[in-house]
Enzyme design. Structure first.
Site, PDB file in Angstrom:
ATOM      1  N   TYR A 172      14.778 -23.146   3.818  1.00 44.33           N
ATOM      2  CA  TYR A 172      14.229 -22.464   4.997  1.00 44.33           C
ATOM      3  C   TYR A 172      15.167 -21.347   5.456  1.00 44.33           C
ATOM      4  O   TYR A 172      14.709 -20.259   5.815  1.00 44.33           O
ATOM      5  CB  TYR A 172      13.998 -23.460   6.153  1.00 44.33           C
ATOM      6  CG  TYR A 172      13.255 -22.794   7.288  1.00 44.33           C
ATOM      7  CD1 TYR A 172      11.858 -22.750   7.291  1.00 44.33           C
ATOM      8  CD2 TYR A 172      13.941 -22.142   8.312  1.00 44.33           C
ATOM      9  CE1 TYR A 172      11.168 -22.091   8.292  1.00 44.33           C
ATOM     10  CE2 TYR A 172      13.256 -21.480   9.316  1.00 44.33           C
ATOM     11  CZ  TYR A 172      11.873 -21.460   9.306  1.00 44.33           C
ATOM     12  OH  TYR A 172      11.185 -20.799  10.288  1.00 44.33           O
ATOM     13  N   PHE A 206      -0.026   7.987   8.586  1.00 43.90           N
ATOM     14  CA  PHE A 206      -0.511   6.994   7.647  1.00 43.90           C
ATOM     15  C   PHE A 206      -1.244   5.954   8.474  1.00 43.90           C
ATOM     16  O   PHE A 206      -0.848   5.627   9.587  1.00 43.90           O
ATOM     17  CB  PHE A 206       0.590   6.360   6.789  1.00 43.90           C
ATOM     18  CG  PHE A 206      -0.021   5.427   5.788  1.00 43.90           C
ATOM     19  CD1 PHE A 206      -0.743   5.938   4.714  1.00 43.90           C
ATOM     20  CD2 PHE A 206       0.017   4.055   5.961  1.00 43.90           C
ATOM     21  CE1 PHE A 206      -1.402   5.096   3.829  1.00 43.90           C
ATOM     22  CE2 PHE A 206      -0.634   3.203   5.071  1.00 43.90           C
ATOM     23  CZ  PHE A 206      -1.343   3.732   4.005  1.00 43.90           C
ATOM     24  N   THR A 207      -2.315   5.412   7.914  1.00 44.91           N
ATOM     25  CA  THR A 207      -3.248   4.553   8.660  1.00 44.91           C
ATOM     26  C   THR A 207      -2.545   3.423   9.432  1.00 44.91           C
ATOM     27  O   THR A 207      -2.640   3.342  10.658  1.00 44.91           O
ATOM     28  CB  THR A 207      -4.284   3.973   7.688  1.00 44.91           C
ATOM     29  OG1 THR A 207      -3.597   3.359   6.597  1.00 44.91           O
ATOM     30  CG2 THR A 207      -5.188   5.064   7.142  1.00 44.91           C
ATOM     31  N   ASP A 251       9.811   6.272   5.903  1.00 44.62           N
ATOM     32  CA  ASP A 251       8.852   5.374   5.253  1.00 44.62           C
ATOM     33  C   ASP A 251       9.163   5.469   3.763  1.00 44.62           C
ATOM     34  O   ASP A 251       8.749   6.399   3.076  1.00 44.62           O
ATOM     35  CB  ASP A 251       7.408   5.786   5.557  1.00 44.62           C
ATOM     36  CG  ASP A 251       6.408   4.834   4.893  1.00 44.62           C
ATOM     37  OD1 ASP A 251       6.813   4.127   3.949  1.00 44.62           O
ATOM     38  OD2 ASP A 251       5.244   4.809   5.305  1.00 44.62           O
ATOM     39  N   LYS A 293       4.757  -1.189  -3.493  1.00 51.56           N
ATOM     40  CA  LYS A 293       4.595   0.061  -4.261  1.00 51.56           C
ATOM     41  C   LYS A 293       5.810   0.250  -5.167  1.00 51.56           C
ATOM     42  O   LYS A 293       5.898  -0.360  -6.217  1.00 51.56           O
ATOM     43  CB  LYS A 293       4.427   1.238  -3.298  1.00 51.56           C
ATOM     44  CG  LYS A 293       3.040   1.338  -2.654  1.00 51.56           C
ATOM     45  CD  LYS A 293       2.832   0.379  -1.545  1.00 51.56           C
ATOM     46  CE  LYS A 293       1.637   0.676  -0.679  1.00 51.56           C
ATOM     47  NZ  LYS A 293       1.451  -0.371   0.357  1.00 51.56           N
ATOM     48  N   ARG A 311     -10.204   8.684   1.191  1.00 54.15           N
ATOM     49  CA  ARG A 311      -9.107   9.081   2.076  1.00 54.15           C
ATOM     50  C   ARG A 311      -9.557  10.341   2.810  1.00 54.15           C
ATOM     51  O   ARG A 311      -9.111  11.436   2.544  1.00 54.15           O
ATOM     52  CB  ARG A 311      -7.812   9.352   1.301  1.00 54.15           C
ATOM     53  CG  ARG A 311      -7.205   8.148   0.627  1.00 54.15           C
ATOM     54  CD  ARG A 311      -6.294   7.288   1.464  1.00 54.15           C
ATOM     55  NE  ARG A 311      -6.906   6.349   2.347  1.00 54.15           N
ATOM     56  CZ  ARG A 311      -6.279   5.293   2.880  1.00 54.15           C
ATOM     57  NH1 ARG A 311      -5.026   5.039   2.564  1.00 54.15           N
ATOM     58  NH2 ARG A 311      -6.888   4.489   3.710  1.00 54.15           N
ATOM     59  N   PHE A 341     -11.645   1.805   7.495  1.00 59.13           N
ATOM     60  CA  PHE A 341     -11.939   2.044   6.075  1.00 59.13           C
ATOM     61  C   PHE A 341     -11.936   0.755   5.253  1.00 59.13           C
ATOM     62  O   PHE A 341     -12.585   0.676   4.221  1.00 59.13           O
ATOM     63  CB  PHE A 341     -10.946   3.057   5.481  1.00 59.13           C
ATOM     64  CG  PHE A 341      -9.512   2.615   5.575  1.00 59.13           C
ATOM     65  CD1 PHE A 341      -8.772   2.861   6.714  1.00 59.13           C
ATOM     66  CD2 PHE A 341      -8.906   1.946   4.527  1.00 59.13           C
ATOM     67  CE1 PHE A 341      -7.451   2.435   6.812  1.00 59.13           C
ATOM     68  CE2 PHE A 341      -7.589   1.522   4.604  1.00 59.13           C
ATOM     69  CZ  PHE A 341      -6.861   1.769   5.764  1.00 59.13           C
TER      70      PHE A 341
HETATM   71  N1  PM9 Z   1      -0.472   1.756   1.481  1.00 57.15           N
HETATM   72  C1  PM9 Z   1      -2.163   2.207  -0.107  1.00 57.15           C
HETATM   73  O1  PM9 Z   1      -3.070   1.807  -0.833  1.00 57.15           O
HETATM   74  C2  PM9 Z   1      -2.170  -0.037   1.039  1.00 57.15           C
HETATM   75  C3  PM9 Z   1      -2.904  -0.179   2.298  1.00 57.15           C
HETATM   76  S1  PM9 Z   1      -3.833   1.170   2.900  1.00 57.15           S
HETATM   77  C4  PM9 Z   1      -5.093   1.314   1.811  1.00 57.15           C
HETATM   78  O2  PM9 Z   1      -1.692   3.360  -0.171  1.00 57.15           O
HETATM   79  C5  PM9 Z   1       2.695   3.831   3.301  1.00 57.15           C
HETATM   80  C6  PM9 Z   1       3.072   5.224   2.925  1.00 57.15           C
HETATM   81  C7  PM9 Z   1       1.730   3.161   2.592  1.00 57.15           C
HETATM   82  C8  PM9 Z   1       1.363   1.839   2.976  1.00 57.15           C
HETATM   83  C9  PM9 Z   1       0.321   1.150   2.343  1.00 57.15           C
HETATM   84  C10 PM9 Z   1       2.058   1.248   4.078  1.00 57.15           C
HETATM   85  C11 PM9 Z   1       1.737  -0.142   4.521  1.00 57.15           C
HETATM   86  C12 PM9 Z   1       3.002   1.969   4.732  1.00 57.15           C
HETATM   87  N2  PM9 Z   1       3.302   3.241   4.338  1.00 57.15           N
HETATM   88  O3  PM9 Z   1       0.182  -2.173   2.703  1.00 57.15           O
HETATM   89  O4  PM9 Z   1       1.338  -3.104   4.655  1.00 57.15           O
HETATM   90  O5  PM9 Z   1       1.149   3.762   1.556  1.00 57.15           O
HETATM   91  O6  PM9 Z   1       2.450  -3.177   2.473  1.00 57.15           O
HETATM   92  O7  PM9 Z   1       2.203  -1.048   3.610  1.00 57.15           O
HETATM   93  C13 PM9 Z   1      -1.542   1.301   0.843  1.00 57.15           C
HETATM   94  P1  PM9 Z   1       1.495  -2.452   3.342  1.00 57.15           P
END
Ligand code: PM9
Length: 462
Positions: free
Chosen positions: A75, A127-128, A218, A261, A385, A452
């Site tokens: 843990y 970013f979303t 980021d 990523k 997008r 989306f």
């Molecule tokens: N990006 C992408 O497919 C997955 C979710 S939105 C469709 O591009 C940036 C630059 C990203 C991102 C996620 C996140 C969030 C933050 N910054 O998906 O929560 O491209 O791990 O990261 C997606 P998480």
């Protein structure tokens, strides 16, 4: 330097395979209708080649899988956490690490820790998930990216750069005290995977430091950004991606990271900072929302896989092939006259749906329609997008109408071969030939947040 005309190949070979399912057009027509013309609502087993996202869809190496067996699932105080922490220090240079289950977990913690009601948070394009967390914490996002980023055909080599006059204008208008930090996405996902130059981040730092504004990187695809600097910016051709990444991060104060990523894992993320007080606050909060500060919502094995993925991902041979795959696909489309965002980005090729379907008005969701049509045509999945992703203005409730109305065809790392890319490109080109037959969509269900992902549509005129 190797001869640039020599052929290149992926620096790995296949050890385990996963079969793909081929379906016919009739089957796909039903599947997409069931999914409300939203590719996020398709079942993955109904997809042939999945180019929806590069997020969590990477193929792990034998080295990473071996590391999974060394998961220390205690843990508290897992050895995998300390290994991850030492690698974050080594490759990114930040002093303190808080692991999170993925990128938005990191954004949530950081936004809550730093933003007060009524604050402004500038960034190089939204970013979303990032913008939503900033808004939920009481902030207002302000776009300070250079104008070139909004023009799909502009060939600026660093279209992700911050426009310093826009940033300074905001500081003059609201005062530095109302700006806790600026977010630098590098490369910029929503602009088409466009990089930020080292020169630009240095200048951003100068201005931000003058006004006591933190810089949050980021770093989700920061290794791709470092590669673009190596390829395009004077003085960096002989530096490694690892050296460039470390230098870039050194101009920033903190990072949020989606390990799904760059870091070649299926789940994981972190927030890293230099400032002790911010770290204290994050460490306090992580135990409420994610898990203890030495696992942050992850299993020990996940942290091990991410730490090892970091070591592999930062290698020049890996990152250059990764970007070259994307370039290869983009070039096939360009050669056929398909309108895409240029320069071609690091993780995806973004088709300009505004041009592709120039007869469909933006409020009939041309990019959403194109993503659905591409699935029907080929079984290949990609994503919108454009106006759907942009959402609504939190004050007026109106749709944002972004200049970029794009379809993103995204490449998971180490998953597909060039032949898959050839097939996908063939179908985009076939669709382009009959583009005038396409019809727009009407939104029939709209969720409150990040619409989306779950919105549903019906075809207009059918
Ligand atoms: N990006 C992408 O497919 C997955 C979710 S939105 C469709 O591009 C940036 C630059 C990203 C991102 C996620 C996140 C969030 C933050 N910054 O998906 O929560 O491209 O791990 O990261 C997606 P998480």
């Amino acid at each position: 330097m190797a001869n640039s005309k020599a052929p290149w190949a992926e620096p790995y070979k296949i050890k385990v395979v996963e079969p793909l399912k081929v379906t016919d057009r009739e089957y796909r027509l039903n599947a997409i209708k069931e999914a409300g013309y939203n590719t996020f609502l398709l079942k993955s087993e109904d997809v042939y080649i999945d180019l929806l996202t590069d997020s969590g869809t990477n193929a792990m190496s034998d080295y990473q899988w071996a590391g999974m067996m060394l998961g220390d699932e205690s843990y508290a105080g897992s050895r995998n956490f300390y290994y991850l922490e030492s690698n974050v220090r080594k490759y990114y240079g930040y002093k303190h690490l808080v692991p999170t289950h993925q990128g938005r977990g990191a954004e949530h913690l950081l936004s809550r820790a730093l933003i007060k009601d009524g604050d402004y948070v500038p960034g190089n394009m939204y970013f979303t998930t990032t913008r939503l967390h900033q808004e939920l914490a009481g902030g207002t996002f302000v776009d300070v990216i250079i104008d070139e980023a909004h023009d799909p055909q502009n060939l600026h080599p660093f279209k992700g750069n911050v426009d310093l006059a826009k940033f300074e204008g905001l500081i003059n208008r609201v005062g530095g005290g109302k700006i806790p930090y600026i977010t630098i996405g590098a490369p910029v996902n929503m602009a088409g995977g466009q990089p930020v130059s080292m020169d630009n981040i240095r200048r951003v730092k100068e201005l931000a430091n003058k006004h006591d504004i933190m810089i949050v990187f980021d770093a989700t695809r920061g290794m791709e950004n470092a590669y673009f600097i190596q390829q395009r910016e004077e003085g960096y051709a002989n530096k490694s991606v690892a050296e460039i990444l470390l230098e870039f991060a050194s101009h920033t104060d903190a990072a949020t990271m989606s390990g799904k990523k760059d870091l070649l894992v299926n789940i994981g993320g972190f927030v890293a900072v230099n400032d002790w007080d911010t770290f204290e606050e994050l460490r306090n909060m992580v135990v409420i929302y994610e898990g203890l500060h030495t696992y942050g919502g992850l299993a020990g094995r996940d942290m091990e896989a991410m730490a090892r993925g970091m070591e592999e991902a930062v290698q020049d041979a890996h990152i250059s092939t990764r970007v070259k795959q994307v370039e290869y696909f983009g070039q096939l489309l360009l050669d056929a006259g398909v309108p895409i965002v240029e320069p071609i980005g690091g993780h995806a090729v973004f088709v300009d749906a505004r041009k592709f379907y120039d007869h469909i008005p933006q409020d009939q969701f041309p990019a959403q329609a194109l993503a659905a049509d591409f699935y029907i045509e080929s079984g290949v999945r990609c994503m919108e997008r454009g106006i759907v992703s942009a959402g609504r203005n939190k004050e007026t409730g109106e749709h944002y109408f972004p200049k970029l109305e794009l379809v993103r065809i995204t490449f998971p790392r180490r998953v597909y071969m060039q032949s898959h890319l050839d097939v996908a490109a063939y179908h985009v080109i076939e669709l382009f030939k009959k583009r005038h037959e396409a019809k727009g969509l009407e939104m029939v269900y709209e969720p409150t947040y990040l619409r989306f992902f779950q919105a549903r549509f019906e075809r207009i005129g059918k």
